[in-house]
Design a protein around this motif. Sequence first.
Motif, PDB file in Angstrom:
ATOM      1  N   GLU A  55      37.553  25.018  21.182  1.00  0.00           N
ATOM      2  CA  GLU A  55      37.661  23.433  21.487  1.00  0.00           C
ATOM      3  C   GLU A  55      39.236  23.163  21.526  1.00  0.00           C
ATOM      4  O   GLU A  55      39.256  22.220  22.117  1.00  0.00           O
ATOM      5  N   GLU A  56      39.675  23.768  20.066  1.00  0.00           N
ATOM      6  CA  GLU A  56      41.108  23.130  19.439  1.00  0.00           C
ATOM      7  C   GLU A  56      41.821  23.833  20.770  1.00  0.00           C
ATOM      8  O   GLU A  56      41.968  25.022  21.198  1.00  0.00           O
ATOM      9  N   PRO A  57      42.723  22.791  20.823  1.00  0.00           N
ATOM     10  CA  PRO A  57      43.376  23.091  22.437  1.00  0.00           C
ATOM     11  C   PRO A  57      44.957  23.785  21.948  1.00  0.00           C
ATOM     12  O   PRO A  57      45.319  25.038  23.308  1.00  0.00           O
ATOM     13  N   ILE A  58      45.655  24.582  20.651  1.00  0.00           N
ATOM     14  CA  ILE A  58      46.448  25.499  20.631  1.00  0.00           C
ATOM     15  C   ILE A  58      45.810  26.182  20.839  1.00  0.00           C
ATOM     16  O   ILE A  58      46.107  27.494  21.219  1.00  0.00           O
ATOM     17  N   GLU A  92      19.166  23.001   9.020  1.00  0.00           N
ATOM     18  CA  GLU A  92      20.217  23.525   8.830  1.00  0.00           C
ATOM     19  C   GLU A  92      21.544  23.900   9.456  1.00  0.00           C
ATOM     20  O   GLU A  92      21.503  24.615   8.861  1.00  0.00           O
ATOM     21  N   GLU A  93      20.845  23.395  10.459  1.00  0.00           N
ATOM     22  CA  GLU A  93      22.155  23.662  11.300  1.00  0.00           C
ATOM     23  C   GLU A  93      22.999  22.840  11.702  1.00  0.00           C
ATOM     24  O   GLU A  93      23.228  21.496  11.509  1.00  0.00           O
ATOM     25  N   PRO A  94      24.461  23.268  11.570  1.00  0.00           N
ATOM     26  CA  PRO A  94      25.517  22.657  11.155  1.00  0.00           C
ATOM     27  C   PRO A  94      26.248  21.731  12.215  1.00  0.00           C
ATOM     28  O   PRO A  94      25.505  21.448  13.188  1.00  0.00           O
ATOM     29  N   ILE A  95      26.202  20.972  11.601  1.00  0.00           N
ATOM     30  CA  ILE A  95      26.701  19.179  12.264  1.00  0.00           C
ATOM     31  C   ILE A  95      28.311  19.941  13.277  1.00  0.00           C
ATOM     32  O   ILE A  95      28.957  19.659  13.837  1.00  0.00           O
ATOM     33  N   ALA A  96      29.199  19.805  11.727  1.00  0.00           N
ATOM     34  CA  ALA A  96      30.288  19.105  11.534  1.00  0.00           C
ATOM     35  C   ALA A  96      31.679  20.032  10.602  1.00  0.00           C
ATOM     36  O   ALA A  96      30.349  20.610   9.538  1.00  0.00           O
ATOM     37  N   PHE A 147      44.521  18.869   5.227  1.00  0.00           N
ATOM     38  CA  PHE A 147      42.881  19.312   6.462  1.00  0.00           C
ATOM     39  C   PHE A 147      43.675  20.371   7.283  1.00  0.00           C
ATOM     40  O   PHE A 147      44.847  20.111   7.771  1.00  0.00           O
ATOM     41  N   LEU A 148      42.222  20.468   7.831  1.00  0.00           N
ATOM     42  CA  LEU A 148      42.503  21.515   8.724  1.00  0.00           C
ATOM     43  C   LEU A 148      41.370  22.378   9.160  1.00  0.00           C
ATOM     44  O   LEU A 148      39.798  21.569   8.793  1.00  0.00           O
ATOM     45  N   GLY A 149      41.212  22.343  10.739  1.00  0.00           N
ATOM     46  CA  GLY A 149      39.577  23.112  11.205  1.00  0.00           C
ATOM     47  C   GLY A 149      38.606  21.840  11.409  1.00  0.00           C
ATOM     48  O   GLY A 149      37.880  22.284  11.201  1.00  0.00           O
ATOM     49  N   LEU A 150      39.539  20.413  11.157  1.00  0.00           N
ATOM     50  CA  LEU A 150      38.005  19.329  11.962  1.00  0.00           C
ATOM     51  C   LEU A 150      36.660  19.283  13.086  1.00  0.00           C
ATOM     52  O   LEU A 150      37.823  20.404  14.605  1.00  0.00           O
ATOM     53  N   ALA A 151      35.787  19.656  13.148  1.00  0.00           N
ATOM     54  CA  ALA A 151      34.890  20.782  14.217  1.00  0.00           C
ATOM     55  C   ALA A 151      34.027  20.040  14.826  1.00  0.00           C
ATOM     56  O   ALA A 151      33.410  19.869  13.353  1.00  0.00           O
ATOM     57  N   VAL A 152      33.385  19.645  15.496  1.00  0.00           N
ATOM     58  CA  VAL A 152      31.994  19.263  15.841  1.00  0.00           C
ATOM     59  C   VAL A 152      31.240  19.748  16.596  1.00  0.00           C
ATOM     60  O   VAL A 152      31.703  20.037  17.893  1.00  0.00           O
ATOM     61  N   ASN A 190      43.512  14.799  21.159  1.00  0.00           N
ATOM     62  CA  ASN A 190      43.634  13.482  21.548  1.00  0.00           C
ATOM     63  C   ASN A 190      42.439  12.414  20.311  1.00  0.00           C
ATOM     64  O   ASN A 190      42.758  11.272  19.801  1.00  0.00           O
ATOM     65  N   TYR A 191      41.041  13.017  20.678  1.00  0.00           N
ATOM     66  CA  TYR A 191      40.765  12.776  19.584  1.00  0.00           C
ATOM     67  C   TYR A 191      40.832  12.591  17.590  1.00  0.00           C
ATOM     68  O   TYR A 191      40.314  11.406  17.874  1.00  0.00           O
ATOM     69  N   SER A 192      40.966  14.314  17.881  1.00  0.00           N
ATOM     70  CA  SER A 192      41.536  13.753  16.153  1.00  0.00           C
ATOM     71  C   SER A 192      42.835  12.663  15.498  1.00  0.00           C
ATOM     72  O   SER A 192      42.783  12.353  14.679  1.00  0.00           O
ATOM     73  N   LYS A 193      43.857  13.369  16.741  1.00  0.00           N
ATOM     74  CA  LYS A 193      44.595  12.041  16.321  1.00  0.00           C
ATOM     75  C   LYS A 193      44.779  10.302  16.370  1.00  0.00           C
ATOM     76  O   LYS A 193      44.819   9.582  15.674  1.00  0.00           O
ATOM     77  N   LYS A 194      43.074   9.980  17.107  1.00  0.00           N
ATOM     78  CA  LYS A 194      42.589   8.305  17.193  1.00  0.00           C
ATOM     79  C   LYS A 194      42.581   8.472  15.364  1.00  0.00           C
ATOM     80  O   LYS A 194      42.260   7.375  14.647  1.00  0.00           O
ATOM     81  N   ILE A 195      41.335   9.620  14.714  1.00  0.00           N
ATOM     82  CA  ILE A 195      41.029   9.610  13.712  1.00  0.00           C
ATOM     83  C   ILE A 195      42.270   9.071  12.509  1.00  0.00           C
ATOM     84  O   ILE A 195      41.987   8.502  11.620  1.00  0.00           O
TER      85      ILE A 195
END
Length: 252
Positions: A55-58, A92-96, A147-152, A190-195
């Motif tokens: 998902e990460e753009p780079i 126990e399924e990972p969410i974020a 902070f690195l690696g924000l993902a959902v 764009n989503y992480s920038k808004k956060i």
Amino acid sequence: MAEKIILKNLTLDQKREAFERTLAKFEEPGVKLVLITEEYYDLALTFARDYFMKEEPINKGLGMQWSDELKEFWMNSFKLNLSLMFLNEQNEEPIALRTTRIARYDDKSNIEAVKDERIKQMIRYIVHCDQKANYFEHFPTKEAFHFLGLAVAPKYKKCGYASKIFNVAVDMIRNFGIDPVYLKVEGSSNYSKKIFEKAGCETLFEQRFDTWEVGGKIPIQDTGIHESMKVYGMRIRTKPQQCERGVIDHTV
């Protein structure tokens, strides 16, 4: 700048204590908050491989593939025992995932030691943005939480979990009781920038993907609606105080 180095000397007990304080206030129906320690390393690695990489753009723009080099990078982050995950309370399924490291003013990247050319390009891009942002000149510190690696996970998107895990990670930083303490973070979607901007992070530098060249070529392409990376900074205090120039007072 004379300053006692604090962050790199945090013990596992201190990390667990800060996490437990955060956990005591955490309320999210159906969600379990965990500190990524040894028992969660494999689960966190799988999550990073399956979701962040795709998902990460780079990563997408460079055609990045999962490798032993990337696995080592992520493991080095998780072994700091500062990162967090949301899990489904029932199965126990990972969410974020919110990965946290420590950045230092004298950090050096040994690009030539990296074998994968795509990873080299990623590091070059990040180093370029760091140099332009000049974080450690802007904020009066020699180290910061990074902070690195924000993902959902896809099935949990549009439920507000990215913002919630960001706020929980900030709360954990505050619970170390270090005042002042600083946060460094990059946003490539764009989503992480808004956060980050909604949370009060200050934009230090922005680099468009399509204007960054190496040897006359543009390495990062086909990133869709995501056009740039921004470098942010924020000062976090344990108690509200007046804002200072170049410093943002923030409480979550």
